[in-house]
Scaffold this active site. Structure first.
Site, short mmCIF file in Angstrom:
data_model
loop_
_atom_site.label_atom_id
_atom_site.label_comp_id
_atom_site.label_asym_id
_atom_site.label_seq_id
_atom_site.Cartn_x
_atom_site.Cartn_y
_atom_site.Cartn_z
N SER A 121 -2.86 87.40 -9.06
CA SER A 121 -1.96 87.83 -7.98
C SER A 121 -1.37 89.23 -8.27
O SER A 121 -2.13 90.20 -8.28
CB SER A 121 -0.89 86.76 -7.79
OG SER A 121 -0.15 86.98 -6.63
N ALA A 122 -0.08 89.37 -8.53
CA ALA A 122 0.49 90.69 -8.82
C ALA A 122 -0.20 91.33 -10.03
O ALA A 122 -0.42 92.55 -10.06
CB ALA A 122 1.99 90.57 -9.06
N GLU A 127 -7.84 82.67 -2.21
CA GLU A 127 -7.36 81.86 -3.33
C GLU A 127 -8.50 81.00 -3.89
O GLU A 127 -9.03 80.14 -3.17
CB GLU A 127 -6.19 81.00 -2.89
CG GLU A 127 -4.99 81.85 -2.52
CD GLU A 127 -3.82 81.06 -1.95
OE1 GLU A 127 -4.02 79.88 -1.58
OE2 GLU A 127 -2.72 81.63 -1.88
N GLY A 151 3.74 87.15 -9.26
CA GLY A 151 5.15 87.20 -8.92
C GLY A 151 5.33 88.32 -7.92
O GLY A 151 4.53 88.46 -7.00
N HIS A 201 -4.53 86.70 -2.59
CA HIS A 201 -4.07 85.68 -1.63
C HIS A 201 -4.51 86.04 -0.21
O HIS A 201 -3.75 85.88 0.74
CB HIS A 201 -2.54 85.56 -1.63
CG HIS A 201 -1.93 85.12 -2.92
ND1 HIS A 201 -1.96 83.81 -3.36
CD2 HIS A 201 -1.25 85.82 -3.86
CE1 HIS A 201 -1.32 83.73 -4.53
NE2 HIS A 201 -0.88 84.93 -4.86
#
Lengths: 235, 235
Positions: free
Chosen positions: B122-123, B194, B90, B159
């Site tokens: 991700s985050a 990714e 997020g 990413h």
């Protein structure tokens, strides 16, 4: 009379630094022989001297001399006495951090409010919004605050980029990012595409350039506005 | 024994949430019936409940129950007692802000160091680096610090995106952004594409998945490393 140009980018694809804006800048800085350049955003990490040389080369084409703010012993006084100001692009976090460290934000806001002609491009435009929360830049340094100049009563997203059709990348689109911003903040955001700028003339605020811009508010879907539209409604 | 999976993304193009990782996660959380999900990063601003439901649905496929950290009155105790932990992606600024507000960073680091199996996407991966200075996210909130967990002795760029050939956009490429980071910071950065992840097993750190990753250091040009390479050299 307040007079500012808040541009999406310094450079449009296929032309030189500031080329697309030079005619506009000739009028904007009419009668002014020298301006102060704020080189703090350091694109690609270049030095203040090297960055100032780039700005000076472009402004020489319209017979305006450029002096880097870093060349003054007292940058606060320099801003107060400036006949014109230009803040170049680069990294907004680096720029804002340096503005806070040198206590330049307040004098810069006062100078612009009092009528010193201002040009911002990219990061130099971002700081004209209420906060820098809608920058695209990587947070490579930690500034003391995200609060910026508030020359306009909304936030700015320069280099606005439409979603890339057919992309398989899972990172957020720009639109998604700004929508997330509105889950935590209420001020409007204008996404200005490369080649567009916002013209501030006293109390009037107008979209200029050849392109439409995209408006994001916290309570309705984003929409497009045409160039030469007044942005007075946006607050 | 320290055991963490630090993944570039939760989802690869054309498949469902966590699908590409499920076999790996089955082993990673082997023998564990329930894990705690940290939903703080709120992708697209969705609620903690809604986000937890997405994670729960994916983990149901490997018979693991998911409970959201927001459901506990004492989240610090919950982290201390967790059998497994997953922090979803997020907005990294929103995530880190909430981790600081709830005083979760220290207990989370302790839990991972003490061997609680961890998954970040991700985050949730970004926070495993030394700092969040190399996130791609928009700074929509102002966290008290950019310092993060330091589960690995370098920074992470999830990413990771290669420059788009023929692009006319003037905004910085990912590589340019990370190069700018190295004008102000010295720790290495790994750009993980990714479908890649970093596997931490006690003192070993290894690149996993099908893709190469890109290494950025402050003193030499970026270069590629192959999957299954040890990252022990990176500090």
């Amino acid at each position: 009379m307040k007079s500012a140009i808040i541009a999406s980018t310094s450079t449009i694809h296929g032309s030189g630094y500031l080329d697309y804006l030079l005619d506009t800048l000739k009028q904007h800085y009419s009668g002014i022989e020298d301006i102060i350049f704020v080189p703090y955003a350091r694109p690609s990490g270049i030095s203040h001297d090297d960055y100032t040389a780039i700005a000076a080369k472009a402004f020489a084409k319209i017979d305006i001399k450029v002096v880097g703010l870093h060349e003054f012993n007292n940058p606060i006084e320099a801003i107060k006495k400036a006949k014109g100001i230009f803040t170049g692009g680069g990294n907004t976090f680096v720029l804002v951090n340096q503005l806070y460290k040198n206590k330049i934000l307040e004098p810069l806001k006062d100078a612009i409010d009092n009528g010193t002609p201002y040009l911002g491009t990219s990061a130099g435009s971002n700081i004209c919004g209420l906060t820098m929360n809608t920058t695209n830049d990587m947070p490579i340094v930690y500034p003391p605050s995200f609060k910026t100049l508030g020359i306009v009563p909304f936030n700015i997203n320069p280099h606005y980029l439409d979603p890339i059709k057919g992309s398989t990348h899972m990172g957020e689109t720009r639109e998604t990012r700004i929508k997330e911003f509105h889950k935590f903040n209420t001020q409007p955001v204008i996404g200005i595409r490369e080649g567009s700028w916002i013209e501030v003339k006293n109390k009037s605020i107008t979209l200029r350039g050849l392109l439409d811009a995209r408006i994001f508010t916290h309570d309705k879907p984003p929409y497009e506005i045409e160039t030469n539209t007044s942005l007075a409604f946006l607050k």
